[in-house]
Design a protein around this motif. Structure first.
Motif, PDB file in Angstrom:
ATOM      1  N   SER A 141       0.845  -1.181   0.000  1.00 31.63           N
ATOM      2  CA  SER A 141       0.000   0.000   0.000  1.00 31.63           C
ATOM      3  C   SER A 141       0.886   1.238   0.000  1.00 31.63           C
ATOM      4  O   SER A 141       1.896   1.278   0.706  1.00 31.63           O
ATOM      5  N   PHE A 142       0.484   2.227  -0.779  1.00 27.79           N
ATOM      6  CA  PHE A 142       1.213   3.511  -0.797  1.00 27.79           C
ATOM      7  C   PHE A 142       0.314   4.634  -0.282  1.00 27.79           C
ATOM      8  O   PHE A 142       0.455   5.784  -0.665  1.00 27.79           O
ATOM      9  N   TYR A 143      -0.631   4.261   0.587  1.00 32.07           N
ATOM     10  CA  TYR A 143      -1.469   5.248   1.245  1.00 32.07           C
ATOM     11  C   TYR A 143      -0.541   6.251   1.945  1.00 32.07           C
ATOM     12  O   TYR A 143       0.558   5.880   2.375  1.00 32.07           O
ATOM     13  N   PRO A 144      -0.919   7.500   2.071  1.00 33.86           N
ATOM     14  CA  PRO A 144      -0.005   8.517   2.617  1.00 33.86           C
ATOM     15  C   PRO A 144       0.632   8.196   3.973  1.00 33.86           C
ATOM     16  O   PRO A 144       1.719   8.670   4.264  1.00 33.86           O
ATOM     17  N   THR A 145      -0.001   7.362   4.797  1.00 38.31           N
ATOM     18  CA  THR A 145       0.565   7.049   6.119  1.00 38.31           C
ATOM     19  C   THR A 145       1.485   5.836   6.108  1.00 38.31           C
ATOM     20  O   THR A 145       2.025   5.467   7.150  1.00 38.31           O
ATOM     21  N   LYS A 146       1.678   5.214   4.972  1.00 35.29           N
ATOM     22  CA  LYS A 146       2.508   4.009   4.895  1.00 35.29           C
ATOM     23  C   LYS A 146       3.984   4.379   4.751  1.00 35.29           C
ATOM     24  O   LYS A 146       4.348   5.542   4.581  1.00 35.29           O
ATOM     25  N   ILE A 147       4.835   3.361   4.768  1.00 36.36           N
ATOM     26  CA  ILE A 147       6.284   3.571   4.699  1.00 36.36           C
ATOM     27  C   ILE A 147       6.669   4.329   3.437  1.00 36.36           C
ATOM     28  O   ILE A 147       7.455   5.267   3.477  1.00 36.36           O
ATOM     29  N   LEU A 148       6.124   3.928   2.309  1.00 34.94           N
ATOM     30  CA  LEU A 148       6.332   4.646   1.047  1.00 34.94           C
ATOM     31  C   LEU A 148       4.968   5.196   0.654  1.00 34.94           C
ATOM     32  O   LEU A 148       4.187   4.544  -0.021  1.00 34.94           O
ATOM     33  N   GLY A 149       4.651   6.382   1.148  1.00 33.99           N
ATOM     34  CA  GLY A 149       3.343   6.978   0.912  1.00 33.99           C
ATOM     35  C   GLY A 149       3.305   7.802  -0.354  1.00 33.99           C
ATOM     36  O   GLY A 149       4.297   8.404  -0.753  1.00 33.99           O
ATOM     37  N   SER A 150       2.150   7.816  -0.980  1.00 32.50           N
ATOM     38  CA  SER A 150       1.964   8.635  -2.176  1.00 32.50           C
ATOM     39  C   SER A 150       1.124   9.854  -1.812  1.00 32.50           C
ATOM     40  O   SER A 150       0.690  10.006  -0.680  1.00 32.50           O
ATOM     41  N   TYR A 151       0.896  10.700  -2.774  1.00 32.98           N
ATOM     42  CA  TYR A 151       0.120  11.912  -2.540  1.00 32.98           C
ATOM     43  C   TYR A 151      -1.348  11.576  -2.280  1.00 32.98           C
ATOM     44  O   TYR A 151      -2.022  12.258  -1.536  1.00 32.98           O
ATOM     45  N   GLY A 152      -1.811  10.515  -2.883  1.00 30.71           N
ATOM     46  CA  GLY A 152      -3.187  10.065  -2.683  1.00 30.71           C
ATOM     47  C   GLY A 152      -3.166   8.635  -2.197  1.00 30.71           C
ATOM     48  O   GLY A 152      -2.795   8.366  -1.071  1.00 30.71           O
ATOM     49  N   ASP A 153      -3.528   7.711  -3.049  1.00 31.15           N
ATOM     50  CA  ASP A 153      -3.517   6.306  -2.695  1.00 31.15           C
ATOM     51  C   ASP A 153      -2.829   5.542  -3.815  1.00 31.15           C
ATOM     52  O   ASP A 153      -2.698   6.032  -4.932  1.00 31.15           O
ATOM     53  N   GLY A 154      -2.403   4.356  -3.524  1.00 23.56           N
ATOM     54  CA  GLY A 154      -1.757   3.519  -4.524  1.00 23.56           C
ATOM     55  C   GLY A 154      -1.445   2.174  -3.928  1.00 23.56           C
ATOM     56  O   GLY A 154      -1.442   1.998  -2.702  1.00 23.56           O
ATOM     57  N   GLY A 155      -1.177   1.213  -4.776  1.00 20.01           N
ATOM     58  CA  GLY A 155      -0.830  -0.122  -4.326  1.00 20.01           C
ATOM     59  C   GLY A 155       0.046  -0.817  -5.346  1.00 20.01           C
ATOM     60  O   GLY A 155       0.281  -0.297  -6.442  1.00 20.01           O
ATOM     61  N   PHE A 156       0.517  -1.989  -4.971  1.00 21.53           N
ATOM     62  CA  PHE A 156       1.430  -2.730  -5.832  1.00 21.53           C
ATOM     63  C   PHE A 156       1.297  -4.215  -5.537  1.00 21.53           C
ATOM     64  O   PHE A 156       1.139  -4.603  -4.379  1.00 21.53           O
ATOM     65  N   ILE A 157       1.361  -5.024  -6.575  1.00 22.13           N
ATOM     66  CA  ILE A 157       1.364  -6.479  -6.432  1.00 22.13           C
ATOM     67  C   ILE A 157       2.677  -7.006  -6.987  1.00 22.13           C
ATOM     68  O   ILE A 157       3.018  -6.722  -8.134  1.00 22.13           O
ATOM     69  N   SER A 158       3.391  -7.757  -6.169  1.00 27.43           N
ATOM     70  CA  SER A 158       4.615  -8.404  -6.634  1.00 27.43           C
ATOM     71  C   SER A 158       4.355  -9.897  -6.803  1.00 27.43           C
ATOM     72  O   SER A 158       3.537 -10.481  -6.096  1.00 27.43           O
ATOM     73  N   THR A 159       5.038 -10.494  -7.764  1.00 24.22           N
ATOM     74  CA  THR A 159       4.962 -11.943  -7.950  1.00 24.22           C
ATOM     75  C   THR A 159       6.182 -12.411  -8.720  1.00 24.22           C
ATOM     76  O   THR A 159       6.747 -11.662  -9.525  1.00 24.22           O
ATOM     77  N   ASN A 160       6.561 -13.643  -8.460  1.00 23.31           N
ATOM     78  CA  ASN A 160       7.645 -14.248  -9.225  1.00 23.31           C
ATOM     79  C   ASN A 160       7.094 -15.268 -10.219  1.00 23.31           C
ATOM     80  O   ASN A 160       7.845 -16.001 -10.844  1.00 23.31           O
ATOM     81  N   SER A 161       5.767 -15.285 -10.370  1.00 24.75           N
ATOM     82  CA  SER A 161       5.101 -16.183 -11.315  1.00 24.75           C
ATOM     83  C   SER A 161       4.664 -15.396 -12.547  1.00 24.75           C
ATOM     84  O   SER A 161       3.847 -14.472 -12.448  1.00 24.75           O
ATOM     85  N   HIS A 162       5.189 -15.779 -13.694  1.00 22.89           N
ATOM     86  CA  HIS A 162       4.804 -15.105 -14.930  1.00 22.89           C
ATOM     87  C   HIS A 162       3.322 -15.350 -15.234  1.00 22.89           C
ATOM     88  O   HIS A 162       2.607 -14.451 -15.704  1.00 22.89           O
ATOM     89  N   GLU A 163       2.837 -16.560 -14.943  1.00 17.75           N
ATOM     90  CA  GLU A 163       1.433 -16.890 -15.186  1.00 17.75           C
ATOM     91  C   GLU A 163       0.503 -16.021 -14.331  1.00 17.75           C
ATOM     92  O   GLU A 163      -0.478 -15.473 -14.833  1.00 17.75           O
ATOM     93  N   LEU A 164       0.823 -15.878 -13.036  1.00 18.63           N
ATOM     94  CA  LEU A 164      -0.006 -15.038 -12.169  1.00 18.63           C
ATOM     95  C   LEU A 164       0.088 -13.575 -12.595  1.00 18.63           C
ATOM     96  O   LEU A 164      -0.914 -12.864 -12.600  1.00 18.63           O
TER      97      LEU A 164
END
Length: 171
Positions: A141-164
Motif C-alpha cells: 500500500s502507498f497510502y499517505p501514512t505508509k512507509i512509502l506513501g503517495s500523494y493520494g492512494d496507490g498499491g502494488f502487487i509483486s509476484t515471481n510467477s509469470h502466469e499469475l
C-alpha cells in the motif's frame, strides 16, 4: 517506470501498480482463483482492508493467532485449515516480517497459496530476502501514512510467477 524500479529494488520478477493496497489483495485473490466457498487464513489485528478484500471475493475469513510481536503465529495456522482453505495471508506489521520459513512450510504441506500483506513493511527482510517475494503474491500500500506513501492512494502487487502476473494484468 515505477513498476520496473520497484521490482528491481525489491528483487521481484514481476509487479503491477494498482489503485490501493486493498485492490492489491483483492486482485491477487482473484488471480489465484479464490472466491465463493473458499477459506483464507489471516490475522484479526490487521487493518480492515485485508479482511474486506477476502470477503469481497466471497471467501470466508479464518483468524490465526498472533505471537508476542503481533505477527501471525505459524503454530496456530494448521488448526484452522480445512478442505475449503485455499490461502494464507500473513500480515507483516510495523516494519517486521512474519516467520515466512514456517508459513511457507505449512502452505507447501497443505498446498495453499500465500498472499503477503506488506502494507506496513515495505523494505523489510526475512533471512535476507524481501517481504513480498516469499508467497505467490506480495501486496503493498502507498497510502499517505505508509512507509512509502503517495500523494493520494496507490498499491502494488509483486509476484515471481509469470502466469499469475499475466492474470493480474488482465484483471
Amino acid at each position: 517506470k515505477f513498476e520496473k524500479n520497484f521490482n528491481k529494488q525489491n528483487n521481484f520478477m514481476h509487479g503491477v501498480a494498482v489503485g490501493s493496497g486493498t485492490d492489491a489483495i483483492y486482485i491477487s485473490l482473484l488471480g489465484l482463483g479464490i472466491g465463493v466457498g473458499d477459506e483464507v487464513i489471516t490475522v484479526s489485528n490487521s487493518a480492515i482492508p485485508t479482511v474486506s478484500a477476502i470477503v469481497s471475493t466471497g471467501a470466508k475469513v479464518k483468524f490465526a493467532d498472533i505471537d508476542d510481536n503481533y505477527l501471525m503465529n505459524p503454530n496456530s495456522i494448521e488448526k484452522h485449515i480445512s478442505k475449503k482453505t485455499k490461502a494464507i495471508i500473513p500480515v507483516h506489521l510495523y516494519g517486521n516480517p512474519c516467520d515466512m520459513k514456517k508459513i511457507c512450510k505449512i502452505a507447501k504441506k497443505h498446498k495453499l497459496k500465500i498472499i503477503e500483506d506488506c502494507a506496513q513493511a515495505q523494505g523489510a527482510k526475512f533471512n535476507g530476502k524481501n517481504v513480498g517475494s516469499f508467497g505467490d503474491a506480495g501486496c503493498f500500500s502507498f497510502y499517505p501514512t505508509k512507509i512509502l506513501g503517495s500523494y493520494g492512494d496507490g498499491g502494488f502487487i509483486s509476484t515471481n510467477s509469470h502466469e499469475l502476473y499475466k492474470k493480474i494484468k488482465k484483471i
